[in-house]
Design an enzyme around this catalytic site. Structure first.
Site, PDB file in Angstrom:
ATOM      1  N   ASN A 131      -5.735  12.027   0.314  1.00 41.85           N
ATOM      2  CA  ASN A 131      -4.797  11.224   1.103  1.00 41.85           C
ATOM      3  C   ASN A 131      -5.610  10.442   2.132  1.00 41.85           C
ATOM      4  O   ASN A 131      -6.825  10.599   2.241  1.00 41.85           O
ATOM      5  CB  ASN A 131      -3.743  12.120   1.767  1.00 41.85           C
ATOM      6  CG  ASN A 131      -2.594  11.333   2.372  1.00 41.85           C
ATOM      7  OD1 ASN A 131      -2.049  10.441   1.735  1.00 41.85           O
ATOM      8  ND2 ASN A 131      -2.232  11.622   3.617  1.00 41.85           N
ATOM      9  N   LYS A 132      -4.947   9.592   2.864  1.00 44.94           N
ATOM     10  CA  LYS A 132      -5.576   8.706   3.850  1.00 44.94           C
ATOM     11  C   LYS A 132      -6.626   9.446   4.690  1.00 44.94           C
ATOM     12  O   LYS A 132      -6.408  10.576   5.121  1.00 44.94           O
ATOM     13  CB  LYS A 132      -4.471   8.140   4.754  1.00 44.94           C
ATOM     14  CG  LYS A 132      -4.916   7.182   5.838  1.00 44.94           C
ATOM     15  CD  LYS A 132      -5.776   6.040   5.332  1.00 44.94           C
ATOM     16  CE  LYS A 132      -5.122   5.252   4.226  1.00 44.94           C
ATOM     17  NZ  LYS A 132      -6.095   4.397   3.469  1.00 44.94           N
ATOM     18  N   GLN A 167      -2.074   2.003   9.954  1.00 42.63           N
ATOM     19  CA  GLN A 167      -0.757   2.112   9.310  1.00 42.63           C
ATOM     20  C   GLN A 167       0.246   2.873  10.178  1.00 42.63           C
ATOM     21  O   GLN A 167       1.439   2.605  10.124  1.00 42.63           O
ATOM     22  CB  GLN A 167      -0.867   2.835   7.955  1.00 42.63           C
ATOM     23  CG  GLN A 167      -1.600   2.058   6.883  1.00 42.63           C
ATOM     24  CD  GLN A 167      -3.077   2.424   6.816  1.00 42.63           C
ATOM     25  OE1 GLN A 167      -3.677   2.854   7.817  1.00 42.63           O
ATOM     26  NE2 GLN A 167      -3.679   2.234   5.663  1.00 42.63           N
ATOM     27  N   ARG A 206       0.856  -1.179   0.000  1.00 39.68           N
ATOM     28  CA  ARG A 206       0.000   0.000   0.000  1.00 39.68           C
ATOM     29  C   ARG A 206       0.897   1.235   0.000  1.00 39.68           C
ATOM     30  O   ARG A 206       2.108   1.150   0.153  1.00 39.68           O
ATOM     31  CB  ARG A 206      -0.999   0.016   1.164  1.00 39.68           C
ATOM     32  CG  ARG A 206      -0.644  -0.682   2.439  1.00 39.68           C
ATOM     33  CD  ARG A 206       0.544  -0.104   3.147  1.00 39.68           C
ATOM     34  NE  ARG A 206       0.342   1.295   3.403  1.00 39.68           N
ATOM     35  CZ  ARG A 206       1.307   2.131   3.706  1.00 39.68           C
ATOM     36  NH1 ARG A 206       2.572   1.724   3.790  1.00 39.68           N
ATOM     37  NH2 ARG A 206       1.063   3.402   3.926  1.00 39.68           N
ATOM     38  N   ARG A 212      -7.636  -0.359  -6.873  1.00 36.79           N
ATOM     39  CA  ARG A 212      -7.808   0.764  -5.946  1.00 36.79           C
ATOM     40  C   ARG A 212      -7.912   2.041  -6.768  1.00 36.79           C
ATOM     41  O   ARG A 212      -7.007   2.388  -7.529  1.00 36.79           O
ATOM     42  CB  ARG A 212      -6.636   0.826  -4.951  1.00 36.79           C
ATOM     43  CG  ARG A 212      -6.522  -0.473  -4.129  1.00 36.79           C
ATOM     44  CD  ARG A 212      -5.754  -0.267  -2.845  1.00 36.79           C
ATOM     45  NE  ARG A 212      -6.487   0.582  -1.928  1.00 36.79           N
ATOM     46  CZ  ARG A 212      -5.945   1.114  -0.838  1.00 36.79           C
ATOM     47  NH1 ARG A 212      -4.678   0.879  -0.555  1.00 36.79           N
ATOM     48  NH2 ARG A 212      -6.669   1.871  -0.035  1.00 36.79           N
ATOM     49  N   ASP A 251      -2.096  10.619  -2.048  1.00 35.85           N
ATOM     50  CA  ASP A 251      -2.474   9.594  -3.018  1.00 35.85           C
ATOM     51  C   ASP A 251      -2.761  10.198  -4.380  1.00 35.85           C
ATOM     52  O   ASP A 251      -2.619   9.533  -5.402  1.00 35.85           O
ATOM     53  CB  ASP A 251      -3.674   8.791  -2.508  1.00 35.85           C
ATOM     54  CG  ASP A 251      -3.234   7.851  -1.389  1.00 35.85           C
ATOM     55  OD1 ASP A 251      -3.173   8.306  -0.230  1.00 35.85           O
ATOM     56  OD2 ASP A 251      -2.908   6.685  -1.688  1.00 35.85           O
TER      57      ASP A 251
END
Lengths: 363, 363
Positions: free
Chosen positions: B263-264, B212, B47, B107, B253
């Site tokens: 992003n996350k 994460q 990831r 994804r 991302d």
């Protein structure tokens, strides 16, 4: 369907719903003395400021029952009849003060604990013997419990006026029936709005590290048929920006005189996010959570708990062995970020001291 | 000590460090074809946007190796020698397009995946036979990997100029060596500052639901001897208010043309908190994460993942059975909340399109 109660007093035993096991198991822990109650509070078998207050009151009742018997029998066996009744009662009261000290040490942030201990100790002072004290304490503990439920229903009634049909509501941690004797504070407001047939939808922050939102709030609301969606704490901002969120409502562990609020870690960040997204941020709390002896939030002691609450989840290790952890159980939200505090006497904004005055409450 | 690599190409096999098992176990998963790579990306064995890009490039190499052999043998057995070489090559290229499609579907949010697939397909177009395509793809995949490491070191060098001796830095998710081919983007900046002997301290958000931060970022930083404290996501605001936090740095991302960053999940909330606390919020990302074809963050597809990621932790159920869950894997942070984007060509503020121009990069 009646709710599964967090606290039950039955046949001289305090039964505490073990909230560590929820939602997977419904198990009660029997407490026979104040030491067991202190342990249960410390280990979060029972949690939530009002529930801790009520549990502590019953803990004091358990202590009084134990000392009323043991103190008398010890006296008759050891000191004999020579020990006058007044001296026996003084010794009994000293034992209760020590019991209160043990209960007080368990968790420093919620003020309801201290409030309940002071209240039962004051009630004991009005009595003349251990036996009378036990009777008075039984009444006082039951009164603290029933007053809490009444207060929560009143909070719900006042709070529901702030909720519109169709509102989407974010809540954090569990300020529900499980955090109180029944009905809840923040969830009491949500319950009242639901009972008024307002179509509401709740987003429940999971509330790391202890997952009160994931484990308790979703469970409570699902049992009452109130629509709820579980999110991780870090999704609340995105819910505000990308979905619909009309307001935030949380409970409180302590409200300082200036209106600053100590509550479960994550509350402060949520208040900042609400401010940024221009949605109201409400705190629902009984008057017993207000501490006028504390000038501002800066003076509130914030409990730090064990690193394992963060490094392990449901007994499983998720972080490297030996990692450094910062684990404050609470944070402080300044009054400026709080739209209003909802109490059983009404809704106030800003300073708690001024707010109580405006509601006609003298303390 | 050399770092444990996330991606290894060895003897015609792609070995992916199984990041689901970290930090408790270091296990590599062997991928023999692009289907296995697609599965590994989807299941988050690998990831992080740049690592996904590199893994996808090697996935295409695996596909090319399989089709170069199978395609030829199928032709010789079924269509026979009558099938001309040009037709064989067309069929081979069509198979690669389908393989790319399978990898692409895994994804949707990280743009590096699409960027890498386009790059290897374009490289194949420059060749004249399956055998030549395999050779070129092997070079191209290796180039994508080595360029990523170079880019991260350059990001580190530029980013370190923004970090002062003694700074306390909050980071979210893992934008480290594990999210890239090596060195990392956000953690590359932190590494570079550490290598320059700046005394820094990192607060790592645990980053629910996939942890994460707890599992990967703390592990990476501890291995490099960089001081790190693990916090739950909802503690970041309190760290900013009550402890010391000088800046926030995260990865990306996808960066849209106007500078909005996907992003996350949790990144957006952190950016709002940084703004409120008046501390800089930096995004570290290679040019391969910038997508000028997307005008703004509103157009970025946000992946939603399975509810079990939220209701279960490390295989243990923590929420009631059947609870409704909202589980977006990413959020979008508007450019206005981002102090600067740190790339391998330099640091820019605001619009990505204008930023690239200011850095002399033409795309």
């Amino acid at each position: 369907m009646p709710r599964v109660p967090a606290i039950v007093w039955q046949n001289g035993l305090l039964k505490l719903l073990d909230q560590r096991r929820l939602p997977l198991e419904i198990i009660y822990l029997d407490c026979r003395d104040h030491g067991a109650v202190a342990d249960a509070i410390q280990k979060m078998v029972v949690r939530g400021a009002p529930a801790i207050g009520a549990a502590a009151a019953y803990g004091m009742l358990l202590a009084a029952r134990v000392y009323a018997v043991c103190g008398a029998s010890t006296d008759s066996r050891v000191a004999g009849a020579a020990c006058p009744a007044s001296q026996q009662f003084d010794q009994f009261k000293q034992q209760l003060v020590l019991a209160a000290e043990e209960l007080r040490r368990t968790r420093p942030t919620a003020v309801n604990l201290e409030w309940a201990l002071q209240r039962v100790l004051a009630a004991v002072e009005q009595t003349g013997s251990p036996a009378e004290a036990v009777q008075v304490l039984e009444r006082e503990a039951a009164l603290i419990a029933s007053e809490d439920v009444e207060a929560n229903r009143a909070i719900g009634k006042f709070g529901a006026t702030l909720i519109k049909d169709g509102d989407h509501i974010i809540t954090h941690c569990n300020a529900g029936a499980l955090a109180t004797v029944d009905y809840g504070t923040a969830l009491g407001v949500i319950r009242a709005a639901h009972e008024e047939d307002k179509r509401i939808h709740v987003y429940a922050d999971e509330t790391r590290p202890y997952l009160q939102g994931a484990r308790l709030t979703t469970w409570e609301l699902m049992q009452d048929g109130i629509p709820v969606t579980l999110i991780t704490d870090n999704m609340a901002a995105w819910v505000m920006a990308a979905k619909k969120a009309d307001l935030v409502i949380v409970g409180a562990d302590r409200v300082a005189a200036n209106g600053d609020v100590a509550n479960k870690i994550g509350t402060y960040g949520l208040a900042v996010l609400a401010k940024f997204h221009k949605i109201p941020f409400y705190v629902a709390a009984p008057l017993s959570s207000i501490d006028l002896s504390i000038a501002s939030g800066q003076d509130i002691v914030i409990e730090e708990r064990a690193p394992e609450e963060v490094t392990h989840v449901a007994g499983q290790q998720v972080a490297p062995t030996g990692v450094t952890v910062f684990n404050p159980a609470f944070d402080v939200t300044p009054a400026a970020l709080i739209t209003a505090v909802i109490t059983e006497k009404g809704v106030f904004k800003g300073s708690a001291a001024a707010g109580l005055k405006s509601l006609g409450v003298s303390r």
